[in-house]
Design a protein around this motif. Structure first.
Motif, PDB file in Angstrom:
ATOM      1  N   ALA A  61      35.903 -42.298  46.315  1.00 26.30           N
ATOM      2  CA  ALA A  61      35.062 -42.020  47.488  1.00 26.30           C
ATOM      3  C   ALA A  61      33.731 -41.427  47.057  1.00 26.30           C
ATOM      4  O   ALA A  61      33.667 -40.645  46.105  1.00 26.30           O
ATOM      5  CB  ALA A  61      35.785 -41.057  48.426  1.00 26.30           C
ATOM      6  N   PRO A  62      32.650 -41.773  47.760  1.00 29.03           N
ATOM      7  CA  PRO A  62      31.344 -41.194  47.448  1.00 29.03           C
ATOM      8  C   PRO A  62      31.361 -39.669  47.565  1.00 29.03           C
ATOM      9  O   PRO A  62      32.092 -39.091  48.364  1.00 29.03           O
ATOM     10  CB  PRO A  62      30.421 -41.800  48.516  1.00 29.03           C
ATOM     11  N   SER A  63      30.529 -39.028  46.748  1.00 32.42           N
ATOM     12  CA  SER A  63      30.318 -37.574  46.790  1.00 32.42           C
ATOM     13  C   SER A  63      31.601 -36.784  46.566  1.00 32.42           C
ATOM     14  O   SER A  63      31.831 -35.764  47.196  1.00 32.42           O
ATOM     15  CB  SER A  63      29.664 -37.159  48.115  1.00 32.42           C
ATOM     16  N   TRP A  75      31.831 -38.914  41.023  1.00 32.69           N
ATOM     17  CA  TRP A  75      31.320 -40.174  41.581  1.00 32.69           C
ATOM     18  C   TRP A  75      29.802 -40.058  41.734  1.00 32.69           C
ATOM     19  O   TRP A  75      29.315 -39.170  42.442  1.00 32.69           O
ATOM     20  CB  TRP A  75      31.970 -40.417  42.945  1.00 32.69           C
ATOM     21  N   LEU A  76      29.042 -40.941  41.069  1.00 30.94           N
ATOM     22  CA  LEU A  76      27.584 -40.954  41.212  1.00 30.94           C
ATOM     23  C   LEU A  76      27.093 -42.125  42.050  1.00 30.94           C
ATOM     24  O   LEU A  76      26.022 -42.069  42.638  1.00 30.94           O
ATOM     25  CB  LEU A  76      26.900 -41.009  39.836  1.00 30.94           C
ATOM     26  N   GLY A  77      27.851 -43.185  42.068  1.00 30.41           N
ATOM     27  CA  GLY A  77      27.465 -44.377  42.809  1.00 30.41           C
ATOM     28  C   GLY A  77      28.543 -45.417  42.627  1.00 30.41           C
ATOM     29  O   GLY A  77      29.492 -45.212  41.861  1.00 30.41           O
ATOM     30  N   PRO A  78      28.407 -46.572  43.296  1.00 26.82           N
ATOM     31  CA  PRO A  78      29.409 -47.623  43.114  1.00 26.82           C
ATOM     32  C   PRO A  78      29.533 -47.983  41.634  1.00 26.82           C
ATOM     33  O   PRO A  78      28.547 -48.336  40.995  1.00 26.82           O
ATOM     34  CB  PRO A  78      28.852 -48.788  43.927  1.00 26.82           C
ATOM     35  N   ASP A  79      30.711 -47.807  41.092  1.00 25.45           N
ATOM     36  CA  ASP A  79      31.009 -48.123  39.689  1.00 25.45           C
ATOM     37  C   ASP A  79      30.238 -47.266  38.686  1.00 25.45           C
ATOM     38  O   ASP A  79      30.117 -47.636  37.522  1.00 25.45           O
ATOM     39  CB  ASP A  79      30.754 -49.616  39.397  1.00 25.45           C
ATOM     40  N   ALA A 147      31.419 -33.394  45.370  1.00 25.32           N
ATOM     41  CA  ALA A 147      30.382 -33.349  44.331  1.00 25.32           C
ATOM     42  C   ALA A 147      29.204 -34.139  44.876  1.00 25.32           C
ATOM     43  O   ALA A 147      29.192 -35.361  44.828  1.00 25.32           O
ATOM     44  CB  ALA A 147      30.878 -33.944  43.024  1.00 25.32           C
ATOM     45  N   VAL A 148      28.235 -33.438  45.447  1.00 20.90           N
ATOM     46  CA  VAL A 148      27.134 -34.118  46.127  1.00 20.90           C
ATOM     47  C   VAL A 148      25.861 -34.094  45.289  1.00 20.90           C
ATOM     48  O   VAL A 148      25.552 -33.101  44.639  1.00 20.90           O
ATOM     49  CB  VAL A 148      26.859 -33.503  47.518  1.00 20.90           C
ATOM     50  N   VAL A 157      19.936 -32.105  41.999  1.00 19.21           N
ATOM     51  CA  VAL A 157      21.118 -31.498  41.376  1.00 19.21           C
ATOM     52  C   VAL A 157      22.378 -32.240  41.794  1.00 19.21           C
ATOM     53  O   VAL A 157      22.376 -32.999  42.761  1.00 19.21           O
ATOM     54  CB  VAL A 157      21.269 -29.995  41.767  1.00 19.21           C
ATOM     55  N   VAL A 158      23.443 -31.986  41.060  1.00 25.18           N
ATOM     56  CA  VAL A 158      24.790 -32.321  41.516  1.00 25.18           C
ATOM     57  C   VAL A 158      25.438 -30.982  41.828  1.00 25.18           C
ATOM     58  O   VAL A 158      25.511 -30.103  40.973  1.00 25.18           O
ATOM     59  CB  VAL A 158      25.604 -33.070  40.438  1.00 25.18           C
ATOM     60  N   LEU A 159      25.854 -30.812  43.064  1.00 30.08           N
ATOM     61  CA  LEU A 159      26.422 -29.550  43.535  1.00 30.08           C
ATOM     62  C   LEU A 159      27.924 -29.722  43.730  1.00 30.08           C
ATOM     63  O   LEU A 159      28.374 -30.596  44.471  1.00 30.08           O
ATOM     64  CB  LEU A 159      25.758 -29.145  44.854  1.00 30.08           C
TER      65      LEU A 159
END
Length: 197
Positions: A61-63, A75-79, A147-148, A157-159
């Protein structure tokens, strides 16, 4: 005799500044975390091969992120995923993942020097973040497992929330923005050390 190069983190020498923060806000750097960008078809055999190497499933799942005993998959993006670990050297993780996913059209590259990690804790941690972040930080919305990718002040950032009370966060920031963000966080936290008269 040759000189030996010693790596320095982007926030080397900032411990004194961090120690001056109020008791309700704690900021530390977690330097030299291994980080590997992983591109792999999650539904294909490469996804399973990567999960077997890491000992943790890749998030679907995203984020979101999934934390295992030795590694965390974000998860950063699709694949596309960011793999972080403190238990293995960057080169080792990169080689293992590359060997596992390349036959299936995937790729892995060490990006450990690209970012550093800040840890923000305390009863006012969420209040500090709210000053420069437009996402909903309430623990019912942004809790463990999230993880957004977002903007904090002017830094991307990744929070990652680490608890369900809004008092513990991991912030992944590009090394070139680390000093700026550390200064911003220190400034944003100052009001919580002011004692009313």
């Amino acid at each position: 005799m040759a000189d030996t190069l010693v790596p320095l983190s982007p926030l080397h020498g900032w411990d004194q500044k961090f120690s001056e923060l109020p008791e309700s806000v704690s900021l530390t750097e977690e330097p030299f975390v291994t980080m590997v960008d992983l591109w792999v078809d999650l539904a294909g055999p490469g996804g399973s091969a990567a999960s077997n190497i890491l000992g943790v499933d890749l998030p679907t799942a995203p984020s979101t992120c999934i934390e295992g005993d030795a590694a965390t998959a974000i998860w950063l993006g699709p694949d596309e995923f960011l793999i972080t670990t403190r238990s293995q050297a960057p080169e080792e993780v990169e080689v293992q993942l590359r060997s596992a996913v390349t036959p299936h059209g995937g790729a892995a590259i060490d990006v450990s020097a690209q970012r550093t990690t800040l840890r923000l804790r305390g009863t006012h941690a969420r209040d500090v973040l709210a000053k420069g972040c437009s996402i909903d930080l309430h623990p019912k919305v942004l809790g463990p497992g999230a993880a957004v990718q977002t903007m904090l002040a002017l830094a991307g950032v990744v929070l990652i929330p680490l608890d369900s009370t809004g008092t513990d966060y991991r912030i992944l920031v590009r090394s070139s923005f680390a000093r700026y963000l550390a200064e911003w966080l220190i400034d944003a936290a100052e009001e919580f050390g002011i004692v009313p008269v």
